[in-house]
Design a protein around this motif. Structure first.
Motif, PDB file in Angstrom:
ATOM      1  N   LEU A 213       0.806  -1.229   0.000  1.00 20.51           N
ATOM      2  CA  LEU A 213       0.000   0.000   0.000  1.00 20.51           C
ATOM      3  C   LEU A 213       0.830   1.266   0.000  1.00 20.51           C
ATOM      4  CD1 LEU A 213      -2.395  -1.667   2.433  1.00 20.51           C
ATOM      5  CD2 LEU A 213      -2.993  -0.988   0.104  1.00 20.51           C
ATOM      6  N   GLY A 214       2.125   1.111  -0.016  1.00 23.47           N
ATOM      7  CA  GLY A 214       3.008   2.268  -0.109  1.00 23.47           C
ATOM      8  C   GLY A 214       4.314   1.808  -0.727  1.00 23.47           C
TER       9      GLY A 214
ATOM     10  N   GLY B 215       0.675   0.147  11.268  1.00 19.19           N
ATOM     11  CA  GLY B 215       0.203   0.512   9.928  1.00 19.19           C
ATOM     12  C   GLY B 215       0.664  -0.562   8.948  1.00 19.19           C
ATOM     13  N   CYS B 216       0.422  -1.817   9.340  1.00 19.52           N
ATOM     14  CA  CYS B 216       0.969  -2.968   8.595  1.00 19.52           C
ATOM     15  C   CYS B 216       0.301  -3.155   7.236  1.00 19.52           C
ATOM     16  CB  CYS B 216       0.807  -4.236   9.423  1.00 19.52           C
ATOM     17  SG  CYS B 216      -0.911  -4.570   9.864  1.00 19.52           S
TER      18      CYS B 216
ATOM     19  N   LEU C 292      -0.651  -4.219  13.443  1.00 20.25           N
ATOM     20  CA  LEU C 292      -1.711  -3.267  13.769  1.00 20.25           C
ATOM     21  C   LEU C 292      -2.078  -2.389  12.575  1.00 20.25           C
ATOM     22  CD1 LEU C 292      -2.028  -1.197  16.995  1.00 20.25           C
ATOM     23  CD2 LEU C 292      -2.009   0.016  14.825  1.00 20.25           C
ATOM     24  N   ASP C 293      -3.356  -2.289  12.314  1.00 22.04           N
ATOM     25  CA  ASP C 293      -3.854  -1.393  11.269  1.00 22.04           C
ATOM     26  C   ASP C 293      -5.307  -1.073  11.606  1.00 22.04           C
ATOM     27  OD1 ASP C 293      -2.616  -0.804   8.213  1.00 22.04           O
ATOM     28  OD2 ASP C 293      -4.784  -0.484   8.398  1.00 22.04           O
TER      29      ASP C 293
ATOM     30  N   HIS D  36      -7.697  -0.664   9.264  1.00 22.46           N
ATOM     31  CA  HIS D  36      -8.584  -1.031   8.153  1.00 22.46           C
ATOM     32  C   HIS D  36      -8.671  -2.565   8.076  1.00 22.46           C
ATOM     33  CE1 HIS D  36     -10.840  -0.420   4.537  1.00 22.46           C
ATOM     34  NE2 HIS D  36      -9.985  -1.099   3.810  1.00 22.46           N
TER      35      HIS D  36
ATOM     36  N   LYS E  33      -7.060  -1.467  15.138  1.00 22.97           N
ATOM     37  CA  LYS E  33      -7.351  -0.225  15.872  1.00 22.97           C
ATOM     38  C   LYS E  33      -6.396   0.861  15.414  1.00 22.97           C
ATOM     39  CE  LYS E  33      -4.593  -0.445  20.094  1.00 22.97           C
ATOM     40  NZ  LYS E  33      -4.657  -0.228  21.523  1.00 22.97           N
ATOM     41  N   SER E  34      -6.666   2.067  15.878  1.00 23.98           N
ATOM     42  CA  SER E  34      -5.832   3.181  15.446  1.00 23.98           C
ATOM     43  C   SER E  34      -4.527   3.218  16.221  1.00 23.98           C
ATOM     44  CB  SER E  34      -6.564   4.495  15.659  1.00 23.98           C
ATOM     45  OG  SER E  34      -5.667   5.561  15.415  1.00 23.98           O
ATOM     46  N   MET E  35      -3.472   3.559  15.505  1.00 23.45           N
ATOM     47  CA  MET E  35      -2.178   3.718  16.162  1.00 23.45           C
ATOM     48  C   MET E  35      -2.228   4.854  17.185  1.00 23.45           C
ATOM     49  SD  MET E  35       0.125   5.468  13.171  1.00 23.45           S
ATOM     50  CE  MET E  35      -0.471   4.751  11.652  1.00 23.45           C
ATOM     51  N   CYS E  36      -3.185   5.761  17.032  1.00 25.46           N
ATOM     52  CA  CYS E  36      -3.295   6.880  17.980  1.00 25.46           C
ATOM     53  C   CYS E  36      -3.715   6.402  19.360  1.00 25.46           C
ATOM     54  CB  CYS E  36      -4.308   7.905  17.483  1.00 25.46           C
ATOM     55  SG  CYS E  36      -3.907   8.553  15.881  1.00 25.46           S
TER      56      CYS E  36
ATOM     57  N   GLU F 172       6.427   0.887   8.177  1.00 23.00           N
ATOM     58  CA  GLU F 172       6.820   1.313   6.825  1.00 23.00           C
ATOM     59  C   GLU F 172       5.742   2.212   6.221  1.00 23.00           C
ATOM     60  OE1 GLU F 172       8.560  -1.455   4.127  1.00 23.00           O
ATOM     61  OE2 GLU F 172       9.505  -2.608   5.746  1.00 23.00           O
TER      62      GLU F 172
ATOM     63  N   ALA G 264       3.902   4.581   7.230  1.00 22.50           N
ATOM     64  CA  ALA G 264       2.600   4.672   7.894  1.00 22.50           C
ATOM     65  C   ALA G 264       2.589   5.557   9.139  1.00 22.50           C
ATOM     66  CB  ALA G 264       2.131   3.269   8.285  1.00 22.50           C
TER      67      ALA G 264
ATOM     68  N   TYR H 182      -2.320  10.693   8.299  1.00 19.32           N
ATOM     69  CA  TYR H 182      -3.320  11.715   8.574  1.00 19.32           C
ATOM     70  C   TYR H 182      -3.484  12.143  10.032  1.00 19.32           C
ATOM     71  CZ  TYR H 182      -3.844   8.778   4.601  1.00 19.32           C
ATOM     72  OH  TYR H 182      -3.547   8.017   3.514  1.00 19.32           O
TER      73      TYR H 182
END
Ligand code: SAH
Length: 260
Positions: free
Chosen positions: A21-22, A55-56, A76-77, A79, A104-107, A122, A124, A128
């Motif tokens: 994805l990146g 953000g895997c 962790l991601d 989506h 869940k969110s990294m936040c 990587e 991530a 946003y």
């Protein structure tokens, strides 16, 4: 914290079926992994290693972490369909038992998540919701003493980029920094920098833009009637054009760090 939420149609372009994805590539993941283990008393064969991949996505780098270490991986991601694809890939590679997916969110990473020996991220960490600096700070809190971290992020490769390129980043990623600034910031935050390198252009062109362009073509017609959907495709195509023109000025830098 109010979280930024991407429109659903974003994920009609960025589908779980994309290879990744990146920008990135397996060789670079393995190179960073070797740097992370250099001079460390922990070895990649250590089954008690606790690894966190933030953000895997659909797991391109998670697979490399699983295949090249014996550690226990938390992927962790936020989506869910990406995590589903990650689990499918892990099953196919025979490493599913060592990977736990967390949607869940990294936040919201906190004490309840425990500590990790190796944190990976990587392309991530500075998305946003967080700045690169906030992401690095949050990770440091989840690193066990002496723990290591590998992170790739957008960075300037040279000073004084051309105006069009600068303007593009003023809009999409105003926090982009050069190497010296990044290194100074990391040291100030209590990280020792063990190594760094820039991703090769193929990691962008072959692994990211090419599959994405095919994806864009496949949705173009169905997106054409809606101005927001059309604007997304235009902005993604412009991102590719900026890269083609200015790839010597910026890219992804991979940093391998140690918690002091
Ligand atoms: N590391 C993967 C994915 C990079 S794209 C790769 O290189 O292929 C960025 C990823 O971060 C996406 O999978 C996206 O779903 C995830 N993401 C974005 N915001 C997030 C958040 N707040 N918490 C957790 N993951 C997030």
């Amino acid at each position: 914290m109010d979280e930024f939420k991407l429109p659903d149609f974003f994920f009609e372009v960025f589908t779980a079926s994309l290879p990744r994805l990146g920008p990135g590539d397996d060789d670079s993941t393995r190179k960073a992994l070797r740097m992370a283990f250099q001079g460390w008393e922990r070895s990649a064969d250590d089954k008690t290693l606790r690894i966190l991949d933030i953000g895997c996505g659909n797991g391109a780098q998670t697979m490399q972490l699983a295949l090249n270490t014996q550690g226990d991986i938390t992927a962790l991601d936020n989506h869910a369909p990406f995590l589903e694809e990650l689990r499918r890939r892990a099953g196919k590679a025979g490493v599913a038992a060592r990977i736990r997916t967390v949607c869940k969110s990294m936040c919201s990473l906190g004490e309840a998540d425990g500590l990790f020996d190796l944190i990976w991220s990587e392309g991530a960490l500075s998305l946003y919701n967080m700045s690169f600096e906030q992401g690095l700070a949050a990770c440091r809190e989840r690193l066990a003493p002496g723990g290591r971290m590998a992170v790739s992020d957008l960075a300037w490769f040279k000073a004084d980029p051309p105006q069009e390129c600068r303007e593009f980043f003023n809009n999409v990623y105003p926090g982009i920094s050069g190497l010296e600034e990044n290194l100074a910031r990391m040291r100030q935050m209590g990280y020792r920098v063990l190594g760094h390198f820039n991703l090769p252009e193929t990691a962008w062109r072959e692994n990211y833009f090419k599959p994405l362009a095919a994806q864009i073509d496949s949705v173009r017609e169905s997106f054409s009637a809606d101005p927001d959907r059309k604007a997304l495709l235009e902005s993604l195509e412009y991102e590719g054009e900026v890269y083609r023109k200015y790839s010597s000025w910026y890219g992804y830098t991979f940093f391998v760090l140690q918690r002091e």
